[in-house]
Design a protein around this motif. Sequence first.
Motif, PDB file in Angstrom:
ATOM      1  N   VAL A   1      28.798  47.347  37.120  1.00 31.07           N
ATOM      2  CA  VAL A   1      30.079  46.909  37.664  1.00 31.07           C
ATOM      3  C   VAL A   1      30.954  46.368  36.529  1.00 31.07           C
ATOM      4  CG1 VAL A   1      31.211  45.244  39.176  1.00 31.07           C
ATOM      5  CG2 VAL A   1      29.152  46.433  39.956  1.00 31.07           C
ATOM      6  N   ALA A   2      32.160  46.920  36.421  1.00 33.35           N
ATOM      7  CA  ALA A   2      33.064  46.540  35.329  1.00 33.35           C
ATOM      8  C   ALA A   2      34.434  46.183  35.892  1.00 33.35           C
ATOM      9  CB  ALA A   2      33.178  47.685  34.319  1.00 33.35           C
ATOM     10  N   PRO A   3      35.008  45.087  35.388  1.00 36.28           N
ATOM     11  CA  PRO A   3      34.449  44.177  34.394  1.00 36.28           C
ATOM     12  C   PRO A   3      33.290  43.367  34.952  1.00 36.28           C
ATOM     13  CG  PRO A   3      36.853  43.927  34.595  1.00 36.28           C
ATOM     14  CD  PRO A   3      36.395  44.724  35.752  1.00 36.28           C
ATOM     15  N   GLU A   4      32.424  42.929  34.049  1.00 34.60           N
ATOM     16  CA  GLU A   4      31.286  42.108  34.434  1.00 34.60           C
ATOM     17  C   GLU A   4      31.716  40.693  34.797  1.00 34.60           C
ATOM     18  OE1 GLU A   4      28.806  40.677  31.191  1.00 34.60           O
ATOM     19  OE2 GLU A   4      30.235  41.537  29.765  1.00 34.60           O
ATOM     20  N   ALA A   5      30.790  39.927  35.386  1.00 30.95           N
ATOM     21  CA  ALA A   5      31.102  38.555  35.782  1.00 30.95           C
ATOM     22  C   ALA A   5      31.476  37.694  34.583  1.00 30.95           C
ATOM     23  CB  ALA A   5      29.904  37.951  36.520  1.00 30.95           C
ATOM     24  N   ALA A   6      30.746  37.815  33.488  1.00 32.49           N
ATOM     25  CA  ALA A   6      30.992  36.968  32.313  1.00 32.49           C
ATOM     26  C   ALA A   6      32.335  37.252  31.665  1.00 32.49           C
ATOM     27  CB  ALA A   6      29.873  37.160  31.286  1.00 32.49           C
ATOM     28  N   ALA A   7      32.919  38.426  31.949  1.00 32.83           N
ATOM     29  CA  ALA A   7      34.238  38.770  31.408  1.00 32.83           C
ATOM     30  C   ALA A   7      35.345  38.522  32.428  1.00 32.83           C
ATOM     31  CB  ALA A   7      34.251  40.233  30.967  1.00 32.83           C
ATOM     32  N   GLY A   8      35.017  37.824  33.506  1.00 29.26           N
ATOM     33  CA  GLY A   8      36.024  37.492  34.502  1.00 29.26           C
ATOM     34  C   GLY A   8      36.188  38.521  35.597  1.00 29.26           C
ATOM     35  N   GLY A   9      35.256  39.466  35.724  1.00 28.39           N
ATOM     36  CA  GLY A   9      35.363  40.485  36.747  1.00 28.39           C
ATOM     37  C   GLY A   9      35.168  39.935  38.149  1.00 28.39           C
ATOM     38  N   PRO A  10      35.676  40.649  39.163  1.00 25.77           N
ATOM     39  CA  PRO A  10      35.565  40.178  40.541  1.00 25.77           C
ATOM     40  C   PRO A  10      34.129  39.942  41.005  1.00 25.77           C
ATOM     41  CG  PRO A  10      37.172  41.948  40.397  1.00 25.77           C
ATOM     42  CD  PRO A  10      36.511  41.873  39.055  1.00 25.77           C
ATOM     43  N   ILE A  11      33.167  40.641  40.420  1.00 27.67           N
ATOM     44  CA  ILE A  11      31.785  40.435  40.848  1.00 27.67           C
ATOM     45  C   ILE A  11      31.366  38.983  40.655  1.00 27.67           C
ATOM     46  CG2 ILE A  11      30.824  41.149  38.611  1.00 27.67           C
ATOM     47  CD1 ILE A  11      28.430  42.295  40.182  1.00 27.67           C
TER      48      ILE A  11
END
Length: 573
Positions: free
Chosen positions: A489-499
């Motif tokens: 899933v992109a963007p990832e959580a650590a990069a501020g992604g919705p996930i």
Amino acid sequence: MDEQQEHGLARGLTNYGDFGFAMYLRRSFARSMGYSTGMLGRPVVGIASSGSGFNNCHRGMPELVEAVKRGVLAAGGLPIDFPTISLGEVFLSPTSLMFRNLMSMDVEEMVRAQPMDSVVLIGGCDKTVPAQLMGAAAADVPAVQLVTGPMMTGRHKGEKLGACTDCRRFWARYRAGDIAGPEIGQVEGRLATTAGTCAVMGTASTMACIAEALGMSLPGTAAIPAVHADRLRAAEASGALAVRLIHQPIRPSQVITPKSVENAVRVLLALGGSTNAIIHLTAIAGRLGIPVSLEKLNAWSDTTPVLVNLKPTGDHYMEDFYAAGGLSAVLRELAPTLHLDALTVTGETLGERLEAEREAWVDHTVVKRASDPVEPVGGLVALFGSLAPRGAILKRSAADKALFEKEGRAVVFTSLEDLSRRIDDPGLDVEADDFLVLQNAGPTSGSGMPEAGYLPIPRKLAARGVKDMVRISDARMSGTAYGTIVLHVAPEAAAGGPIGLIRDGDRIRLSVRDRRIDLLVPETELAQRRAESPAAPPRAERGYARLYQQHVLQADGGCDFDFLLGTPPGPRP
């Protein structure tokens, strides 16, 4: 002594300010290894050896190196082997993907810095072949990829066993209480019994096939078992080809092209191959400035059937695939959809190769006809939507189709540690219709994007017979795994992604038909969550981990380093 000579040992002379002295000194030191004057005058074939005591897949490396040397010597070259980093999949912490880029840099720099006119790259374990191809593409010295080959199957109570799809199946049975400790111990000793890579269409086998589909390996060599005599003959032939490439150069940039990359994606889809291969192929192509579009992946997937009846998608193993005709059989079935004018490392086009193999026998119980496929559409599909704005991947050929159109409640694990601590808690609020979500397992999370996307079924549900659930993460999944699992899933959580904004109880909608994965939470609520808990990935203080976190791209960029990307291809000078 010809100081202008630019081949063999004279390539890339160490600069002491006196090139005559540099050549004199280099030959002097080379003589200390016992080479004759005649040998030192030959063109040099480097042999990149990635063997290691921490890499079971490469146990047969010494034999392969010697066989390559035979081929080089017989063809008139001087073989010189050299070591690179080796990435043993299960022996690396936090995960092997984190070190793929490091190995690729090692390969690139050693191929470029040391005096060799061509190179044979020997690897097999999951990340070694991508790393070697990435490095070779960047160095652009004539190169041949040789894989170590898959292991043979073991036996347990009359049943074939192959690492690692069967290891996951038996472990799931053990977690559910179907088998006891003594039997899982027996299975452990019977899953991996020979040298070689996993015996199924996992990442290693998928990447071996992709290397051949790209045209970087000798035809028919991807699936040869590690312990088969044909594997040594392939090594010898690879050495001979490397000598020929010195006199009739074909560089990786001439083989890895937009056409061959599309061919490789088609092959990946037809194999029902590993989701990891999308990341790796994106990184390999990216070194030459060739994009791999997830939108195009979907279009190609809809017109490429799954043809290979192998675990984890089907029933058979790599030894069966080889005996059934191997990748040659797959390519012939796919021929109407392939770019047959793509050049291969042998100097033939793909079409010329297939024409020469036209009468080869095929076992159609293992490699199906295009008119009678395992699945009518490709094994992978990319999903987009409010949960994955830049995409996510689902291996639909290994998933439960009953879960393809579904809405469910999120049960969230905020980290790998949280997952490990709570997944089997009897008090966990979870039902079979829920969606399990793992956050903070992407490339910049500090975990290195591990193969943790195969979230285990909670023990209390497994005991009730639940075999599959929708699972979503910014992590990866082993190519040997199976299930309805949304990955990368992109963007990832650590990069501020919705996930990273998902909370327990949120509703999520999955639609494989519409290629969507959506978080059913109003944007105003997500904005508030983002403001209250901004993404704050851990930062490494030093060394390679710091370099990785500062420069690694997201999954849709192949998780390569931003400073290693190539420029888009143009006319060759």
